[in-house]
Scaffold this motif. Structure first.
Motif, PDB file in Angstrom:
ATOM      1  N   ARG A  13       0.813  -1.217   0.000  1.00 19.85           N
ATOM      2  CA  ARG A  13       0.000   0.000   0.000  1.00 19.85           C
ATOM      3  C   ARG A  13       0.841   1.260   0.000  1.00 19.85           C
ATOM      4  O   ARG A  13       0.448   2.279  -0.566  1.00 19.85           O
ATOM      5  CB  ARG A  13      -0.917   0.020   1.234  1.00 19.85           C
ATOM      6  N   GLN A  58      -1.028  -5.849  -6.311  1.00 18.26           N
ATOM      7  CA  GLN A  58      -2.262  -5.932  -5.546  1.00 18.26           C
ATOM      8  C   GLN A  58      -2.980  -4.588  -5.505  1.00 18.26           C
ATOM      9  O   GLN A  58      -3.936  -4.365  -6.230  1.00 18.26           O
ATOM     10  CB  GLN A  58      -1.994  -6.458  -4.134  1.00 18.26           C
ATOM     11  N   PHE A  59      -2.514  -3.645  -4.688  1.00 14.51           N
ATOM     12  CA  PHE A  59      -3.258  -2.415  -4.456  1.00 14.51           C
ATOM     13  C   PHE A  59      -2.973  -1.365  -5.533  1.00 14.51           C
ATOM     14  O   PHE A  59      -1.827  -1.103  -5.870  1.00 14.51           O
ATOM     15  CB  PHE A  59      -2.902  -1.841  -3.080  1.00 14.51           C
ATOM     16  N   PRO A  89      -3.791 -10.832  -7.487  1.00 13.98           N
ATOM     17  CA  PRO A  89      -4.474 -11.901  -6.740  1.00 13.98           C
ATOM     18  C   PRO A  89      -5.525 -12.578  -7.627  1.00 13.98           C
ATOM     19  O   PRO A  89      -6.334 -11.909  -8.261  1.00 13.98           O
ATOM     20  CB  PRO A  89      -5.118 -11.161  -5.563  1.00 13.98           C
ATOM     21  N   GLN A  91      -7.246 -15.642  -6.488  1.00 13.59           N
ATOM     22  CA  GLN A  91      -8.068 -16.532  -5.679  1.00 13.59           C
ATOM     23  C   GLN A  91      -7.940 -17.984  -6.141  1.00 13.59           C
ATOM     24  O   GLN A  91      -8.875 -18.772  -6.049  1.00 13.59           O
ATOM     25  CB  GLN A  91      -9.536 -16.098  -5.708  1.00 13.59           C
ATOM     26  N   GLY A  96      -8.432 -14.991  -1.494  1.00 12.57           N
ATOM     27  CA  GLY A  96      -8.728 -13.586  -1.731  1.00 12.57           C
ATOM     28  C   GLY A  96      -7.460 -12.756  -1.827  1.00 12.57           C
ATOM     29  O   GLY A  96      -6.487 -13.136  -2.476  1.00 12.57           O
ATOM     30  N   TRP A  97      -7.449 -11.615  -1.143  1.00 14.96           N
ATOM     31  CA  TRP A  97      -6.285 -10.731  -1.153  1.00 14.96           C
ATOM     32  C   TRP A  97      -5.089 -11.417  -0.500  1.00 14.96           C
ATOM     33  O   TRP A  97      -5.241 -12.282   0.364  1.00 14.96           O
ATOM     34  CB  TRP A  97      -6.585  -9.446  -0.382  1.00 14.96           C
ATOM     35  N   TYR A  98      -3.877 -10.987  -0.916  1.00 15.05           N
ATOM     36  CA  TYR A  98      -2.671 -11.500  -0.284  1.00 15.05           C
ATOM     37  C   TYR A  98      -2.657 -11.089   1.182  1.00 15.05           C
ATOM     38  O   TYR A  98      -2.844  -9.916   1.525  1.00 15.05           O
ATOM     39  CB  TYR A  98      -1.424 -10.948  -0.973  1.00 15.05           C
ATOM     40  N   GLN A  99      -2.396 -12.046   2.062  1.00 14.71           N
ATOM     41  CA  GLN A  99      -2.390 -11.790   3.501  1.00 14.71           C
ATOM     42  C   GLN A  99      -1.039 -11.308   4.007  1.00 14.71           C
ATOM     43  O   GLN A  99      -0.935 -10.757   5.089  1.00 14.71           O
ATOM     44  CB  GLN A  99      -2.796 -13.063   4.252  1.00 14.71           C
TER      45      GLN A  99
END
Length: 415
Positions: A13, A58-59, A89, A91, A96-99
């Motif tokens: 992020r 991702q973001f 991502p 799935q 879902g989203w990368y943790q």
């Protein structure tokens, strides 16, 4: 290097770099005028001979995706098993989203295994440095390591932002602390710590085993620094590789640029007489997307007596920019920027497309893309007025103006 796959983590992020990351991922933030932060990691890969790369996004990845597609795909030939694949991502494993960083790699383990690499080089996509990854890979193989971690000396004051390693005389990692407020210093040197660079070389099969183990641990945060490294230290052959940059500096140049002040200072270094980061190294070029633009131009020499003369001192001025009767000093000026008559820009970073109006004055500021500074505006001279206008001011006093929809009304709402 043909048996190595590089996995670039580019999905963070970048919250500490807000508002520059409000509309883009941190690796896509412009740097040094013509570049993006991601260009340094990618250039290191290409210059090191790595031609098989996957990038995990991702973001807010649209800007990053566009930059990669416009500027980087031409360096790779799929028919010769060269590629740069962007993997958001998907799935595939229903997560879902990368943790976390480890989970991001785990969720793409199918794509990674399909390439049958012998070694996997895990890289962060948001650091500024020049490094030959081949040297690190050679060290990894010579020691018979399961995993090798890139490390660099940092001041103890800054070490709390990084994972800190402890090593023995053979550079075997014997301890690791992730972002502790009081990290352990290097033995015999109480002013520095040995920080992880977020760079890892894994034997491929070893990495798969650790990712599977971590994925089944419900207590894990699925992060390389917080979870994978503490679990393998003491149980496997884990070694540190001391970073040596291409310019031979001591200490070597490596910047996280994770905060506004760190980002600003790294840009300001570039306009110094002898910058710590050499962008003019023909042997290790930093590549990026180059648009077709005219050269920069400086005009109104004939009106020097009135002060209407285009000048840039100790500055970087990128293609397509026009210094039209204004003064730029100690600044980084991006592409297609216009600095109009009698305006002054000091110690600032202007992203692409900024238009500085007549008689405007800017000092110690970062101006985002396509911002129009109205005529006569002063930025960086009155802290209270800048705050009242809604601008962010960093701890170091740097004013940041993000992209605005209705900028002129926003700028002038405070007299």
């Amino acid at each position: 290097m043909k048996n190595t796959l590089a996995v670039i983590l580019a999905g963070g992020r970048g919250e500490r770099l807000d508002p520059l990351t409000r509309d883009r991922a941190k690796p896509a933030v412009p740097f040094g005028g013509d570049y993006r932060i991601i260009d340094f990691t990618l250039s290191n890969c290409v210059n090191s001979g790595l031609r098989r790369l996957v990038m995990l996004t991702q973001f807010k990845s649209m800007s990053l995706d566009r930059h990669i597609n416009q500027g980087w795909m031409r360096f790779f030939c799929r028919d010769m098993n060269e590629f740069l694949d962007i993997l958001p991502p998907q799935q595939r494993i229903d997560r879902g989203w990368y943790q976390g960083t480890a989970d991001a790699v785990y969720q793409n383990i199918y794509a990674i295994e399909r390439e049958s690499p012998e070694h996997i080089l895990v890289l962060a996509g948001d650091h500024i440095y020049k490094m030959d990854y081949g040297e690190m890979l050679q060290s990894h193989q010579a020691r018979g390591a399961d995993v090798t971690v890139g490390v660099v000396r940092v001041n103890v004051e800054n070490a709390r932002h990084f994972g800190v390693m402890q090593v023995d005389n053979e550079q075997r990692v014997i301890g690791f602390e992730e972002k502790r407020p009081n990290p352990r210093t290097i033995p015999g040197d109480d002013r520095h710590c040995l920080a992880s660079m977020g760079i890892y070389v894994f034997n491929a099969c070893f990495l798969y085993e650790q990712l599977l183990r971590d994925a089944n641990d419900e207590q894990s945060s699925h992060d390389f620094g917080k979870d994978i490294m503490p679990a393998v230290i003491g149980n496997y052959d884990v070694f540190a590789f001391s970073f040596r940059d291409r310019d031979g500096r001591d200490p070597p140049y490596w910047r996280d640029v994770g905060t506004v002040d760190a980002f600003y200072e790294a840009n300001m270094d570039l306009v110094s007489v002898h910058p710590e980061l050499n962008l003019y190294d023909d042997a290790w070029p930093i590549r990026t997307y180059q648009r077709v633009l005219p050269p920069p131009k400086f005009v109104f020499r004939g009106e020097a007596r009135s002060g209407r003369i285009g000048r840039a001192l100790d500055s970087i001025v990128c293609p397509g920019s026009i210094i039209s009767g204004g003064l730029v000093q100690g600044s980084v000026v991006g592409s297609r920027v216009r600095v109009n008559s009698f305006s002054e820009v000091y110690d600032s970073v202007l992203f692409d497309g900024v238009n500085v109006g007549r008689r405007a004055r800017i000092r110690r500021a970062i101006i985002d893309k396509n911002v129009v500074i109205p005529e006569g505006m002063e930025i960086g001279y009155d802290r209270e007025k800048d705050l009242a206008r809604g601008f962010k001011i960093s701890e170091g006093g740097v004013v940041v103006i993000p992209r605005q929809d209705n900028l002129e009304e926003h700028l002038w709402r405070v007299p």
